[in-house]
Design a protein around this motif. Structure first.
Motif, short mmCIF file in Angstrom:
data_model
loop_
_atom_site.label_atom_id
_atom_site.label_comp_id
_atom_site.label_asym_id
_atom_site.label_seq_id
_atom_site.Cartn_x
_atom_site.Cartn_y
_atom_site.Cartn_z
N TYR A 135 0.84 -1.20 0.00
CA TYR A 135 0.00 0.00 0.00
C TYR A 135 0.87 1.25 0.00
O TYR A 135 1.96 1.29 0.60
N ALA A 136 0.36 2.28 -0.68
CA ALA A 136 1.04 3.57 -0.73
C ALA A 136 0.16 4.66 -0.15
O ALA A 136 0.32 5.84 -0.46
N GLY A 137 -0.76 4.29 0.69
CA GLY A 137 -1.63 5.24 1.37
C GLY A 137 -2.42 4.53 2.44
O GLY A 137 -2.96 3.43 2.21
N PHE A 138 -2.46 5.13 3.64
CA PHE A 138 -3.20 4.53 4.74
C PHE A 138 -3.44 5.59 5.81
O PHE A 138 -2.87 6.69 5.77
N LYS A 139 -4.30 5.26 6.75
CA LYS A 139 -4.51 6.14 7.90
C LYS A 139 -4.50 5.30 9.16
O LYS A 139 -4.85 4.12 9.15
N THR A 140 -4.09 5.92 10.27
CA THR A 140 -4.00 5.20 11.53
C THR A 140 -3.99 6.19 12.67
O THR A 140 -4.10 7.41 12.46
N LYS A 141 -3.83 5.70 13.86
CA LYS A 141 -3.75 6.54 15.05
C LYS A 141 -2.45 6.28 15.78
O LYS A 141 -1.90 5.18 15.75
N ILE A 142 -1.94 7.33 16.42
CA ILE A 142 -0.85 7.20 17.38
C ILE A 142 -1.36 7.78 18.68
O ILE A 142 -1.51 9.01 18.81
N LYS A 143 -1.73 6.92 19.58
CA LYS A 143 -2.32 7.33 20.87
C LYS A 143 -3.53 8.23 20.64
O LYS A 143 -4.51 7.82 20.04
N LYS A 144 -3.47 9.51 21.06
CA LYS A 144 -4.63 10.39 20.98
C LYS A 144 -4.86 10.97 19.58
O LYS A 144 -5.93 11.52 19.30
N GLY A 145 -3.86 10.90 18.72
CA GLY A 145 -3.94 11.61 17.45
C GLY A 145 -4.14 10.72 16.26
O GLY A 145 -4.16 9.48 16.36
N ALA A 146 -4.30 11.34 15.11
CA ALA A 146 -4.56 10.63 13.86
C ALA A 146 -3.59 11.09 12.79
O ALA A 146 -3.21 12.27 12.75
#
Length: 801
Positions: free
Chosen positions: A624-635
């Motif tokens: 994949y060359a695009g994704f979204k996720t979270k790091i603790k409280k943020g996005a």
């Protein structure tokens, strides 16, 4: 008294908007000076500027002519005083370098002959290929001080605080530009002695020996190793040399300011101008910001001035201008305003070949965008052409003239060398007058931004020097170059602006990232990123920040060491880079929209996801060359392939991160730029049509139509600045108008009514009349005037009695 505070230029307590025209007195016959100043005033400008060329005024050592005894055009005091007689402020640009196509870029021939050591030694022990100098060479500075003493003997009595009209002084010109464009860093003996001291002060002994194992060798060995590095990591030297040169330029500016102040200069700002646009684009302009930002942020009393050479402002270039204004703002101190030392105007026919000529809209649209972003000073360069006289001493260079352009100079200027106005003059003059008609408002207004910041990393543009024989350094610079602009400007920034987002820059390298003050952060990213910035981004996101990262996820720090803090925090697995070629048609596809078809691309950084939400898949792979996720409280959303200008896609990604555009329009075929400026309740809405055909639209704010839903009409390449809640005086408020203000005072407002549909809403306790018969609705003290498209008058005046 002239103050620089709250991003304003304040003259005698009043915020000012300075529209300046550059006229070179030394290139125009003295008996024509007044004519050119009258034409300058006809353009609407309220100030004039000029270089003061050292090479012209002191052709022979210690024979300085600033009073016209050799040539009448040398009388600097007379020209400044004549400008004052015409109620024009004056912006002084004394060099020592001035460029302006002057031979030696303004430095007298005798200086190089008398002090050959000022010419820098550079890579591999070669002599620099341009006519630059070692800025801190003692003999050069000694002569500059003497030159400044002569110039400021004329200028100081004419400073604003002394009752004169001089309101700003530029220190040198385009510092560091010549060495950048030629890849010729100053590596003289003196400079290298200072560089060695800098290294010893910057690192502990163990680290220093690791980076430079020859640091304790004889100085001749140290010189050889720096000029032709073999026993040093080229990226270590790249970083250290770049950081040191920023400090060195800063020191040079500090010395020039001290010279000026020792001559009695006070009460005016000192300008440092920034170079870097080229070929009608600004992709390399932030190199100048990177080189010089320490120079004009080192103390109070400085302003930075951009050099804007774009040609037309259109769908190709508009995001360039917007971004570099934002990047300048990102590195400014809290009080520093945006200004432009050279704001390109005229027709673009620089070679007298009748090619590359600009549309008449060029200066107009650039002016409007820059003023909307908070520029308080624009210096139109070059306003009037002139002539290059012959040097008094023979040079055997083909024409023996003072400049490289031949006998005539500035043939692309709005006013020709012969004093004739070309086709660009009227449109440029119209926009200048429109801005100054409401200068009391614009001088204190700032652009309204959505909750969005565009990240600026100065070190990504610290690419002015590289050792030409280093493959690793070429690869490093190539990767930065391909990621820092191009796709991130051409696709990402252009899409955000066309989607209606208004934003500014933020220096994420040198300034803190605070979740409370930074909304969605857009980060153009390369394969290289310092550990500090990677950790800063991780911490920012973990604390609740929202990030859109575009380009490549970094795998190395800025010295080429493995550094994957950001990848580790995201939890993805890097697999490989994919690059298109003649046999491999690299393609990607959005996975969040089944209607989307495959899209060709030229690069994709591939990852295996480990629970992250996929956005873009690389065709024919499981990567994949695009994704979204979270790091603790943020996005955080990550795109590692240049994805086309799909406005809906970029709008949906940003909305998912929590920001929507506040100011939009309903024209469905793109090509419109919108923004707004505000001071308290008073506002102007700016619209620019970036293409050559007419467009109609409604303007919406938070999905509610402005101007009571009136349809707005823009001709091809037209810009408008529409008033909203503008106080004419304490008795009258102009709630809105669908046409521009030409002039106003307490007794009248005059509008430009060339547009098809005109509508005004005014509240006043005065009796109201209009110069043209209009449909009128009145409720108590509220008046709505409407004029439909069958009218013939080009102006409308509303009178208050």
């Amino acid at each position: 008294m002239i103050e620089i505070k709250q991003k304003q230029i304040i003259i005698d307590g009043k915020p000012e908007l300075l529209m300046i025209g550059e006229i070179h007195y030394f290139r125009i016959p003295r008996d024509q000076w007044e004519n050119r100043l009258e034409q300058l005033k006809e353009s609407g400008c309220n100030a004039v500027s000029s270089y003061i060329p050292w090479v012209v005024h002191e052709e022979f050592y210690e024979d300085i002519d600033l009073d016209g005894r050799q040539f009448p055009e040398h009388d600097l005091a007379a020209f400044i005083d004549l400008a004052k007689e015409h109620n024009l402020y004056f912006f002084v640009r004394p060099g020592p370098f001035i460029m302006a196509e002057m031979k030696n870029d303004g430095i007298p021939y005798w200086l190089y002959e008398k002090y050959p050591e000022v010419t820098p030694i550079t890579w591999n022990g070669n002599q620099a290929t341009t006519v630059t100098v070692d800025y801190l060479a003692p003999n050069f500075l000694k002569e500059v001080k003497r030159w400044y003493e002569a110039v400021f003997k004329v200028v100081v009595p004419r400073l604003h605080d002394h009752g004169g009209n001089v309101i700003a002084i530029q220190l040198d010109n385009e510092i560091g530009m010549l060495s950048w464009v030629s890849n010729n860093p100053d590596l003289t003996d003196q400079m290298l002695e200072q560089f060695k001291r800098y290294l010893n002060q910057s690192y502990d002994k163990q680290t220093l020996l690791k980076r430079y194992p020859f640091i304790d060798d004889a100085f001749d060995q140290f010189k050889q190793e720096i000029r032709a590095p073999k026993n040093v990591n080229p990226l270590d030297l790249h970083k250290d040399l770049g950081y040191y040169m920023r400090q060195r330029f800063s020191e040079y500016v500090r010395v020039l300011r001290a010279f000026a102040e020792s001559c009695g200069v006070s009460g005016v700002p000192f300008m440092v101008n920034i170079h870097g646009t080229g070929g009608g684009r600004a992709l390399t302009y932030p190199i100048g910001i990177s080189q010089l930002y320490e120079s004009y942020t080192q103390d109070t009393g400085y302003i930075s001035g951009s050099d804007h050479y774009f040609g037309n402002l259109d769908m190709t270039t508009f995001q360039d201008l917007y971004l570099i204004n934002g990047m300048m703002d990102a590195v400014h101190s809290e009080d520093q305003p945006l200004t432009s030392a050279e704001f390109n105007c005229g027709d673009g026919n620089f070679g007298e070949t009748l090619t590359g000529r600009y549309d008449p809209s060029a200066a107009d649209l650039k002016t409007r965008m820059s003023i909307a972003q908070g520029n308080r000073l624009l210096n139109y360069y070059l306003m009037a052409g002139g002539y290059n006289r012959q040097l008094q001493r023979p040079t055997a260079d083909g024409n023996n003239r003072i400049a490289t352009t031949g006998e005539r100079h500035g043939f692309a200027a709005p006013i020709s060398p012969e004093g004739e106005k070309n086709y660009t003059f009227d449109r440029m003059a119209t926009s200048i007058k429109r801005m100054l008609a409401v200068k009391d408002k614009l001088a204190v207004m700032n652009e309204e931004h959505d909750d969005l910041h565009f990240a600026f990393i100065p070190d990504y543009y610290m690419t002015e020097y590289h050792y030409p024989d280093s493959e690793s350094e070429r690869a490093f610079i190539g990767n930065l170059t391909s990621n820092r602009a191009h796709a991130s400007w051409e696709l990402l920034a252009r899409s955000m602006l066309l989607a209606g987002y208004r934003f500014t820059g933020i220096d994420i390298q040198n300034k803190p990232l605070d979740v409370k003050n930074v909304g969605v952060l857009v980060v153009p990213s390369a394969k290289y990123m310092s550990r500090d910035i990677q950790e800063k981004l991780v911490d920012f996101t973990a604390e609740g920040g929202r990030v859109l990262l575009y380009g490549e996820l970094p795998q190395y720090d800025m010295e080429g060491n493995s550094c994957t803090q950001l990848i580790q925090a995201l939890g993805v697995t890097y697999e490989k880079d994919y690059e298109a070629n003649q046999q491999f048609y690299l393609s990607v596809r959005r996975v969040d929209d089944v209607k989307q078809k495959e899209l060709r691309t030229y690069f994709a950084q591939g990852f295996t996801l480990n629970g992250q939400t996929p956005l873009i898949k690389i065709i024919g792979t499981e990567h994949y060359a695009g994704f979204k996720t979270k790091i603790k409280k943020g996005a955080i959303t990550v795109l590692t392939t240049p994805y086309k200008t799909d406005l809906d896609f970029y709008r949906s990604m940003l909305a998912d991160l929590g920001v929507k555009p506040g100011l939009t329009h309903d024209y469905d075929n793109h090509g419109l730029f919108t923004t707004s400026v505000r001071n308290r309740d008073e506002r102007f809405i700016h619209l620019l049509n970036l293409e050559g055909y007419a467009k109609t639209c409604h303007v919406l704010e938070r999905e509610k139509m402005l101007f009571d839903g009136e349809l707005l009409n823009l001709a091809g390449y037209e810009g408008v600045m529409l008033p909203v809640e503008i106080n004419i005086d304490e008795t009258t408020c102009l709630h809105y108008s669908t046409c521009e203000i030409i002039s106003y005072d307490s007794q009248h407002v005059t509008f430009d009514t060339k547009s098809k549909n005109i509508k005004l809403k005014i509240t006043t306790t005065n009796k109201v009349s209009t110069s043209t018969e209009m449909e009128k609705q009145q409720t108590d003290n509220v008046y709505i005037f409407t004029l439909k498209n069958n009218h013939h008058a080009e102006i409308l005046t509303v009178y208050f009695e």
